[in-house]
Design a protein around this motif. Structure first.
Motif, mmCIF file in Angstrom:
data_model
loop_
_atom_site.group_PDB
_atom_site.id
_atom_site.type_symbol
_atom_site.label_atom_id
_atom_site.label_comp_id
_atom_site.label_asym_id
_atom_site.label_seq_id
_atom_site.Cartn_x
_atom_site.Cartn_y
_atom_site.Cartn_z
ATOM 1 N N ILE A 14 -9.526 3.580 15.524
ATOM 2 C CA ILE A 14 -8.678 4.288 14.568
ATOM 3 C C ILE A 14 -9.040 3.844 13.161
ATOM 4 N N GLY A 15 -9.369 4.826 12.308
ATOM 5 C CA GLY A 15 -9.733 4.536 10.935
ATOM 6 C C GLY A 15 -9.444 5.702 10.015
ATOM 7 N N ASP A 16 -9.548 5.445 8.704
ATOM 8 C CA ASP A 16 -9.184 6.450 7.704
ATOM 9 C C ASP A 16 -10.368 7.015 6.928
ATOM 10 N N GLN A 17 -11.586 6.524 7.172
ATOM 11 C CA GLN A 17 -12.746 6.997 6.410
ATOM 12 C C GLN A 17 -13.808 7.588 7.335
ATOM 13 N N LEU A 18 -14.334 8.736 6.931
ATOM 14 C CA LEU A 18 -15.366 9.399 7.733
ATOM 15 C C LEU A 18 -16.707 8.681 7.678
ATOM 16 N N PHE A 19 -17.131 8.263 6.484
ATOM 17 C CA PHE A 19 -18.490 7.740 6.300
ATOM 18 C C PHE A 19 -18.681 6.305 6.788
ATOM 19 N N THR A 20 -17.625 5.606 7.076
ATOM 20 C CA THR A 20 -17.753 4.255 7.623
ATOM 21 C C THR A 20 -17.121 4.204 9.015
ATOM 22 N N ASP A 21 -15.842 4.475 9.086
ATOM 23 C CA ASP A 21 -15.083 4.320 10.332
ATOM 24 C C ASP A 21 -15.505 5.302 11.427
ATOM 25 N N ILE A 22 -15.398 6.582 11.134
ATOM 26 C CA ILE A 22 -15.652 7.594 12.163
ATOM 27 C C ILE A 22 -17.135 7.651 12.520
ATOM 28 N N TRP A 23 -17.987 7.640 11.512
ATOM 29 C CA TRP A 23 -19.424 7.644 11.764
ATOM 30 C C TRP A 23 -19.803 6.444 12.631
ATOM 31 N N GLY A 24 -19.259 5.274 12.315
ATOM 32 C CA GLY A 24 -19.572 4.070 13.081
ATOM 33 C C GLY A 24 -19.088 4.128 14.516
ATOM 34 N N ALA A 25 -17.855 4.557 14.718
ATOM 35 C CA ALA A 25 -17.324 4.666 16.087
ATOM 36 C C ALA A 25 -18.145 5.680 16.885
ATOM 37 N N ASN A 26 -18.476 6.798 16.262
ATOM 38 C CA ASN A 26 -19.300 7.802 16.944
ATOM 39 C C ASN A 26 -20.683 7.244 17.273
ATOM 40 N N ASN A 27 -21.270 6.472 16.353
ATOM 41 C CA ASN A 27 -22.567 5.825 16.616
ATOM 42 C C ASN A 27 -22.487 4.914 17.836
ATOM 43 N N GLY B 220 -20.466 5.336 20.370
ATOM 44 C CA GLY B 220 -20.013 6.050 21.563
ATOM 45 C C GLY B 220 -18.572 5.759 21.917
ATOM 46 N N ILE B 221 -17.752 5.557 20.900
ATOM 47 C CA ILE B 221 -16.335 5.227 21.095
ATOM 48 C C ILE B 221 -15.474 6.386 20.619
ATOM 49 N N HIS B 222 -14.415 6.680 21.349
ATOM 50 C CA HIS B 222 -13.445 7.727 21.004
ATOM 51 C C HIS B 222 -12.890 7.434 19.614
ATOM 52 N N SER B 223 -13.171 8.309 18.653
ATOM 53 C CA SER B 223 -12.791 8.068 17.260
ATOM 54 C C SER B 223 -11.582 8.891 16.857
ATOM 55 N N ILE B 224 -10.650 8.229 16.192
ATOM 56 C CA ILE B 224 -9.445 8.892 15.704
ATOM 57 C C ILE B 224 -9.363 8.691 14.195
ATOM 58 N N LEU B 225 -9.359 9.802 13.467
ATOM 59 C CA LEU B 225 -9.207 9.777 12.019
ATOM 60 C C LEU B 225 -7.738 9.922 11.674
ATOM 61 N N VAL B 226 -7.266 9.075 10.759
ATOM 62 C CA VAL B 226 -5.894 9.189 10.251
ATOM 63 C C VAL B 226 -5.948 9.317 8.734
ATOM 64 N N ASN B 227 -4.905 9.899 8.182
ATOM 65 C CA ASN B 227 -4.798 9.962 6.725
ATOM 66 C C ASN B 227 -4.555 8.559 6.179
ATOM 67 N N PRO B 228 -5.040 8.278 4.980
ATOM 68 C CA PRO B 228 -4.781 6.969 4.361
ATOM 69 C C PRO B 228 -3.285 6.757 4.140
ATOM 70 N N VAL B 229 -2.839 5.506 4.273
ATOM 71 C CA VAL B 229 -1.413 5.208 4.106
ATOM 72 C C VAL B 229 -0.986 5.169 2.651
ATOM 73 N N ALA B 230 -1.941 5.043 1.718
ATOM 74 C CA ALA B 230 -1.603 4.955 0.292
ATOM 75 C C ALA B 230 -2.726 5.582 -0.527
ATOM 76 N N PRO B 231 -2.407 6.019 -1.745
ATOM 77 C CA PRO B 231 -3.463 6.542 -2.617
ATOM 78 C C PRO B 231 -4.495 5.463 -2.929
ATOM 79 N N GLU B 232 -5.735 5.886 -3.065
ATOM 80 C CA GLU B 232 -6.827 4.954 -3.345
ATOM 81 C C GLU B 232 -6.807 4.506 -4.803
ATOM 82 N N THR B 233 -7.178 3.257 -5.020
ATOM 83 C CA THR B 233 -7.291 2.734 -6.380
ATOM 84 C C THR B 233 -8.687 2.201 -6.665
ATOM 85 N N LYS B 234 -9.460 1.934 -5.621
ATOM 86 C CA LYS B 234 -10.799 1.383 -5.809
ATOM 87 C C LYS B 234 -11.792 2.523 -6.015
ATOM 88 N N PHE B 235 -12.572 2.436 -7.095
ATOM 89 C CA PHE B 235 -13.456 3.525 -7.499
ATOM 90 C C PHE B 235 -14.408 3.955 -6.389
#
Length: 169
Positions: A114-127, A129-144
Motif C-alpha cells: 500500500i502506497g501513495d505514489q505511482l513512480f516509486t510505490d506502485i511501480w516498485g510493487a509491480n516490479n 510482482g506484489i499486489h499493489s494498492i494506490l491510496v490518496n495522500p493523507v495530506a497536501p504535499e509540501t516537499k518540492f
C-alpha cells in the motif's frame, strides 16, 4: 500508457481498506509506505494509525514498512507498532520489496503493498510482482520534489481512474 504504473487496486484511503476481506482471500502480509500513505510527511503515529496496526496485528497480518527514508525515520516510526522495516529501499526497484517479503518469511503471492505514489510505490510493487494498492495522500504535499512527481503522476492516475470507471471525490 505503461501498465507498470497502474496499481492492482485503488482506494481513497489506507483507512478505508477492508483488511479482513483480504485476509480471508489468503493475503497474510502487508508492506506499507509510510509518509502520506499512513501519516503526513515526517509525522509520527496518530490515533488512527495506532488503531489500524492494532487491528492488523489482531487479524494476524505480518507487517513491514518499505521506505526510501533513512533508518532513523523508519526505525522510530516502527518502534511504536513493532513491525519490520526496510529503509533506503530504493523504490521503484524490486529489491526492497523482495527483501521485505523474505524478512517476513512470506510469499509475494500473498502480500499486499500500500502506497501513495505511482513512480516509486506502485511501480516498485509491480516490479516485485506484489499486489499493489494506490491510496490518496493523507495530506497536501509540501516537499518540492514530491509536488513535481504528483504533477507528473496526474495524467497516469487520471487514465487509470477513467479506464476503471472510478469516480473520486
Amino acid at each position: 500508457m505503461s501498465h507498470f504504473l497502474f496499481p492492482t487496486e485503488y482506494y481513497d484511503s489506507t483507512y478505508s481498506i477492508n483488511f479482513e476481506k483480504y485476509y480471508q482471500l489468503g493475503y497474510n502480509t502487508i508492506l506499507f509506505d509510510i509518509d502520506n500513505t499512513l501519516v503526513p510527511h515526517d509525522a509520527m503515529h496518530d490515533d488512527r494509525s495506532r488503531q489500524l496496526f492494532k487491528r492488523l496485528h489482531n487479524i494476524g497480518y505480518k507487517i513491514c514498512f518499505v521506505s526510501n527514508n533513512d533508518e532513523p525515520r523508519v526505525k522510530e516510526f516502527n518502534e511504536e507498532v513493532g513491525a519490520e522495516y526496510i529503509f533506503k529501499a530504493g523504490k521503484p526497484k524490486a529489491s526492497g520489496f523482495i527483501q521485505a517479503v523474505k524478512k517476513l518469511k512470506s510469499k509475494r503471492a500473498n502480500t499486499l503493498f500500500i502506497g501513495d505514489q505511482l513512480f516509486t510505490d506502485i511501480w516498485g510493487a509491480n516490479n516485485a510482482g506484489i499486489h499493489s494498492i494506490l491510496v490518496n495522500p493523507v495530506a497536501p504535499e509540501t516537499k518540492f520534489h514530491i509536488v513535481l512527481k504528483r504533477i507528473l503522476e496526474f495524467p497516469v492516475k487520471k487514465i487509470y481512474l477513467i479506464n476503471h470507471k472510478i469516480q473520486t471525490k
